[in-house]
Design a protein around this motif. Structure first.
Motif, PDB file in Angstrom:
ATOM      1  N   LYS A 121       0.843  -1.202   0.000  1.00 38.11           N
ATOM      2  CA  LYS A 121       0.000   0.000   0.000  1.00 38.11           C
ATOM      3  C   LYS A 121       0.881   1.256   0.000  1.00 38.11           C
ATOM      4  N   PRO A 122       0.594   2.217  -0.872  1.00 37.85           N
ATOM      5  CA  PRO A 122       1.363   3.464  -0.887  1.00 37.85           C
ATOM      6  C   PRO A 122       1.229   4.217   0.440  1.00 37.85           C
ATOM      7  N   GLU A 123       2.271   4.930   0.817  1.00 37.60           N
ATOM      8  CA  GLU A 123       2.257   5.641   2.087  1.00 37.60           C
ATOM      9  C   GLU A 123       1.212   6.744   2.117  1.00 37.60           C
ATOM     10  N   ASP A 124       0.916   7.366   0.980  1.00 39.68           N
ATOM     11  CA  ASP A 124      -0.038   8.470   0.958  1.00 39.68           C
ATOM     12  C   ASP A 124      -1.475   7.993   0.668  1.00 39.68           C
ATOM     13  N   TRP A 125      -1.716   6.666   0.730  1.00 45.81           N
ATOM     14  CA  TRP A 125      -3.070   6.161   0.462  1.00 45.81           C
ATOM     15  C   TRP A 125      -3.968   6.504   1.642  1.00 45.81           C
ATOM     16  N   ASP A 126      -5.054   7.205   1.376  1.00 44.75           N
ATOM     17  CA  ASP A 126      -5.967   7.671   2.422  1.00 44.75           C
ATOM     18  C   ASP A 126      -7.218   6.791   2.432  1.00 44.75           C
ATOM     19  N   GLU A 127      -7.397   5.999   3.498  1.00 43.20           N
ATOM     20  CA  GLU A 127      -8.545   5.101   3.620  1.00 43.20           C
ATOM     21  C   GLU A 127      -9.630   5.663   4.539  1.00 43.20           C
ATOM     22  N   ARG A 128      -9.476   6.935   4.973  1.00 42.37           N
ATOM     23  CA  ARG A 128     -10.446   7.500   5.918  1.00 42.37           C
ATOM     24  C   ARG A 128     -11.644   8.081   5.166  1.00 42.37           C
ATOM     25  N   PRO A 129     -12.855   7.535   5.354  1.00 39.64           N
ATOM     26  CA  PRO A 129     -14.021   8.106   4.673  1.00 39.64           C
ATOM     27  C   PRO A 129     -14.477   9.426   5.285  1.00 39.64           C
ATOM     28  N   LYS A 130     -14.204   9.655   6.583  1.00 39.58           N
ATOM     29  CA  LYS A 130     -14.593  10.880   7.277  1.00 39.58           C
ATOM     30  C   LYS A 130     -13.381  11.478   7.975  1.00 39.58           C
ATOM     31  N   ILE A 131     -13.325  12.795   8.031  1.00 37.66           N
ATOM     32  CA  ILE A 131     -12.259  13.500   8.750  1.00 37.66           C
ATOM     33  C   ILE A 131     -12.877  14.648   9.533  1.00 37.66           C
ATOM     34  N   GLN A 132     -12.131  15.196  10.521  1.00 41.81           N
ATOM     35  CA  GLN A 132     -12.595  16.346  11.276  1.00 41.81           C
ATOM     36  C   GLN A 132     -12.508  17.609  10.417  1.00 41.81           C
ATOM     37  N   ASP A 133     -13.517  18.457  10.563  1.00 40.68           N
ATOM     38  CA  ASP A 133     -13.571  19.683   9.771  1.00 40.68           C
ATOM     39  C   ASP A 133     -12.426  20.600  10.201  1.00 40.68           C
ATOM     40  N   PRO A 134     -11.460  20.832   9.326  1.00 44.48           N
ATOM     41  CA  PRO A 134     -10.316  21.679   9.726  1.00 44.48           C
ATOM     42  C   PRO A 134     -10.703  23.151   9.928  1.00 44.48           C
ATOM     43  N   ASP A 135     -11.821  23.588   9.383  1.00 46.86           N
ATOM     44  CA  ASP A 135     -12.224  24.989   9.500  1.00 46.86           C
ATOM     45  C   ASP A 135     -13.126  25.252  10.696  1.00 46.86           C
ATOM     46  N   ALA A 136     -13.509  24.220  11.431  1.00 52.29           N
ATOM     47  CA  ALA A 136     -14.404  24.409  12.577  1.00 52.29           C
ATOM     48  C   ALA A 136     -13.628  24.977  13.756  1.00 52.29           C
TER      49      ALA A 136
ATOM     50  N   LYS B 277     -21.318  20.197  28.582  1.00 63.91           N
ATOM     51  CA  LYS B 277     -21.143  19.970  27.152  1.00 63.91           C
ATOM     52  C   LYS B 277     -19.997  19.016  26.853  1.00 63.91           C
ATOM     53  N   GLY B 278     -19.107  18.803  27.801  1.00 60.14           N
ATOM     54  CA  GLY B 278     -17.989  17.900  27.589  1.00 60.14           C
ATOM     55  C   GLY B 278     -16.885  18.528  26.757  1.00 60.14           C
ATOM     56  N   LYS B 279     -15.954  17.670  26.368  1.00 66.06           N
ATOM     57  CA  LYS B 279     -14.819  18.149  25.600  1.00 66.06           C
ATOM     58  C   LYS B 279     -15.272  18.443  24.170  1.00 66.06           C
ATOM     59  N   TRP B 280     -14.883  19.579  23.664  1.00 69.03           N
ATOM     60  CA  TRP B 280     -15.290  19.986  22.310  1.00 69.03           C
ATOM     61  C   TRP B 280     -14.462  19.248  21.267  1.00 69.03           C
ATOM     62  N   LYS B 281     -15.162  18.767  20.231  1.00 68.78           N
ATOM     63  CA  LYS B 281     -14.503  18.108  19.107  1.00 68.78           C
ATOM     64  C   LYS B 281     -15.035  18.699  17.815  1.00 68.78           C
ATOM     65  N   PRO B 282     -14.169  18.855  16.829  1.00 64.67           N
ATOM     66  CA  PRO B 282     -14.651  19.361  15.532  1.00 64.67           C
ATOM     67  C   PRO B 282     -15.619  18.372  14.909  1.00 64.67           C
ATOM     68  N   PRO B 283     -16.616  18.838  14.195  1.00 71.59           N
ATOM     69  CA  PRO B 283     -17.540  17.917  13.514  1.00 71.59           C
ATOM     70  C   PRO B 283     -16.830  17.166  12.388  1.00 71.59           C
ATOM     71  N   MET B 284     -17.382  15.967  12.030  1.00 66.49           N
ATOM     72  CA  MET B 284     -16.821  15.123  10.980  1.00 66.49           C
ATOM     73  C   MET B 284     -17.446  15.502   9.634  1.00 66.49           C
ATOM     74  N   ILE B 285     -16.598  15.508   8.610  1.00 65.48           N
ATOM     75  CA  ILE B 285     -17.061  15.790   7.250  1.00 65.48           C
ATOM     76  C   ILE B 285     -16.477  14.735   6.314  1.00 65.48           C
ATOM     77  N   ASP B 286     -17.032  14.647   5.097  1.00 64.83           N
ATOM     78  CA  ASP B 286     -16.496  13.717   4.108  1.00 64.83           C
ATOM     79  C   ASP B 286     -15.063  14.068   3.764  1.00 64.83           C
ATOM     80  N   ASN B 287     -14.241  13.039   3.646  1.00 60.97           N
ATOM     81  CA  ASN B 287     -12.831  13.219   3.323  1.00 60.97           C
ATOM     82  C   ASN B 287     -12.696  13.454   1.820  1.00 60.97           C
ATOM     83  N   PRO B 288     -12.274  14.613   1.426  1.00 60.71           N
ATOM     84  CA  PRO B 288     -12.131  14.861  -0.027  1.00 60.71           C
ATOM     85  C   PRO B 288     -11.018  14.036  -0.666  1.00 60.71           C
ATOM     86  N   ASN B 289     -10.097  13.497   0.148  1.00 60.41           N
ATOM     87  CA  ASN B 289      -8.989  12.712  -0.390  1.00 60.41           C
ATOM     88  C   ASN B 289      -9.192  11.197  -0.217  1.00 60.41           C
TER      89      ASN B 289
END
Length: 597
Positions: free
Chosen positions: A290-305, A387-399
């Protein structure tokens, strides 16, 4: 009234059935007691007679089925019924098994040719595995080697687990024809073509069908196991009956496995064995990574949140209820648990070894009537601001690139064998077994390429055993009584089963007709004129008295008839109630004669 009568009849019937059941049970107990006394007396007499003069042993019961040794009729490769009473033609292994302790490595398990225990068919003998926790190996040569070409293979033999089976097998091996085949050195590693038969350990009930397939590319052999049967095999291992195991292999690669001439498993050598006969045409490339840059994550945290300014991560999940009030009567000064005042220090307590002795704690009896004891604390409730610990919302991984899999390449070991039926020829049949149970009975081995010949052999051998065992089985009534003795509650089922139909017949079929009084009451319920209704008995009586009425009418003069007509007119002008009463009176012939007089 009729409903009451039916209920009474039902109750009487149930009472009679209960009394009869009790009577039968009591009678049986009395009979048992009488039989026990009689048996004891008989035993005493027998002992006296034995002391005086020895008596001749009683003759065994004559079997209802006469045994006749089966004879092979038609083409066959092997037939053995053991009715000669010897192991002629069979070879006991003198070898040792590799890789185990020397004490149990030798194939020294005993074999005997004898009749079954409690046989129902005197004269029928078989091969019996006699030793427990021993290795057994015995084999015999075929009349000629069997070659897989255009004819089917039919292998069948009988097995009876006379004392049950805990852990062990009763399978047979068809030994491959090889130049170095030595039956005296028959071991577990001796090459075989097919292994077939029952095997059990614990609660795992198996019926093996394994064949060794030769890889056409490498020449190596690999075991192929048929799929497991869908049928429940438990009864065949526990009922202590003789069962016929049959394997049928056809040139079209189909197979059938039968027990007692009933198919319990079937399929194809190409699709219903594991591992598959033919390997896949393509395999995954073992060198692909498997290539090192292969991204298998369908969801990621919103970097802009960003976390909201009013988000308090330090707020607790639970807080004290400020609206709570301490209950009245709460005992703050009383502890919830106290030392048991009745406890005593054990005599063997050593404070140097065990430390200072303390009495065990028990619930404070004072607190049993109070809302609570000890320091009162406000109960905890959910914090509405938590409210607990804040986490960024999950969005579709564009990669997202999907789950990585190695690429497919042609299988270098691929081959296609469309005729796995064409196995290695075999020239001997053998039993190589380890068992924790003894007295396993084998009989009537038969190998043929003709299904009808094998069926005839089965009917002449196993068919006789089945008939004899069936003739010796107790009747339905005996089986029911035996079952009820083991499970007394079945007597209730039997009584209800017999009593219920009887009660229903009595209640719904044996009901009487309506009485004259009930019929008269029905007529009084209406003001409409009703026709005369006569019972069968009244009609017969009316017919008998009709000649007398005619005779009396002839003797009467005309004025009497006028009076009768006047009386009839008067009745027509009466009330409807009087009509009903008169209708009831006129139903009797004697009343009509009295009015005419």
């Amino acid at each position: 009234m009729e409903l009451k009568m039916r209920l009474c009849v039902a109750l009487v019937s149930l009472s009679v059935c209960a009394l009869l059941a009790g009577h039968v049970s009591a009678q049986d107990e009395a009979d048992d007691m009488d039989m026990d006394v009689e048996d004891a007396i008989d035993d005493m007499h027998e002992e006296e007679l034995e002391e005086e003069e020895p008596t001749a042993p009683a003759a065994p019961p004559v079997p209802t089925v006469t045994y006749k040794a089966p004879e092979p009729m038609g083409e066959h490769y092997f037939a053995e019924s053991f009715d000669k009473g010897t192991l002629q033609g069979w070879v006991l292994s003198q070898a040792k098994k590799d890789g185990i302790d020397e004490e149990i490595a030798k194939y020294d398990g005993k074999w005997e040719v004898e009749e079954m225990q409690n046989t129902k068919l005197p004269g029928d003998k078989g091969l019996v595995l006699k030793s427990k926790a021993k290795h057994h190996a015995i084999s015999g040569l075929l009349l000629r080697p069997f070659t897989f070409d255009t004819k089917p293979l039919i292998l069948q033999y009988e097995v009876n687990f006379q004392t049950g089976i805990d852990c062990g097998g009763a399978y047979v091996k068809l030994l491959s024809q090889t130049p170095d085949l030595d039956l005296a050195q028959f071991v577990d590693k001796t090459p075989y073509t097919i292994m077939f038969g029952p095997d059990k350990c614990g609660e795992d009930y198996k019926l093996h069908f394994i064949f060794r397939h030769k890889n056409p590319k490498t020449g190596e052999f690999e075991e192929k196991h048929a799929k497991k049967p869908d049928a429940d095999l438990r009864a065949y291992y526990t009922d202590k009956k003789t069962h016929l195991y049959t394997l049928v292999l056809n040139p079209d690669n189909s197979f059938e496995i039968l027990i007692d001439q009933t198919v319990v498993n079937s399929g194809s050598l190409l699709s219903d064995v594991t591992p598959a006969v033919n390997p896949p045409a393509e395999i995954e490339d073992p060198d692909d990574q498997k290539p090192e840059d292969w991204d298998e994550r369908p969801k990621i945290q919103d970097p802009d949140a960003a976390k909201p300014e009013d988000w308090d991560e330090e707020a607790p999940a639970k807080i004290a209820d400020e609206d709570a009030v301490k209950p009245d009567g709460w005992l703050d000064e009383e502890p919830e648990y106290i030392s048991d005042p009745e406890a005593l220090k054990p005599e063997d307590w050593d404070e140097d070894m065990d430390g200072e002795w303390e009495a065990p704690q028990i619930p404070n009896p004072v607190c049993e009537t109070a809302p609570g004891c000890g320091p009162w604390e406000r109960p905890m409730i959910d914090n509405p601001n938590y409210k607990g610990k804040w986490k960024p919302p999950m969005i579709d991984n564009p990669n997202y690139q999907g789950v990585w899999k190695p690429r497919k390449i042609p299988n270098p070991d691929f081959f296609e064998d469309l005729h796995p039926f064409r196995m290695s020829a075999f020239s001997a049949v053998g039993l190589e077994l380890w068992s924790m149970s003894s007295d396993i009975f084998f009989d009537n081995f038969f190998i043929s390429s003709d299904r009808s010949v094998a069926d005839r052999w089965a009917n002449d051998g196993w068919g006789l055993k089945k008939a004899a065992e069936g003739a010796a089985e107790p009747g339905l009534m005996t089986q029911m009584i035996t079952a009820a003795e083991e499970r007394p509650w079945l007597w209730i089922v039997y009584v209800l089963t017999v009593a219920l139909p009887v009660v229903l017949i009595i209640v719904f079929c044996c009901t009487g007709k309506k009485s004259p009084a009930s019929a008269a009451a029905e007529y009084k319920k209406t003001d409409e004129p009703q026709p005369d209704v006569k019972d069968e008995d009244e009609e017969e009586e009316a017919k008998e008295e009709e000649p007398e009425e005619k005779k009396s009418e002839e003797e009467e003069d005309s004025p009497g008839e006028a009076e009768e007509e006047a009386e009839g007119e008067h009745k027509d002008n009466s009330t409807s109630h009087e009509k009903s009463e008169d209708d009831v009176l006129r139903r009797s012939p004697r009343n009509r004669r009295a009015r005419k007089d």
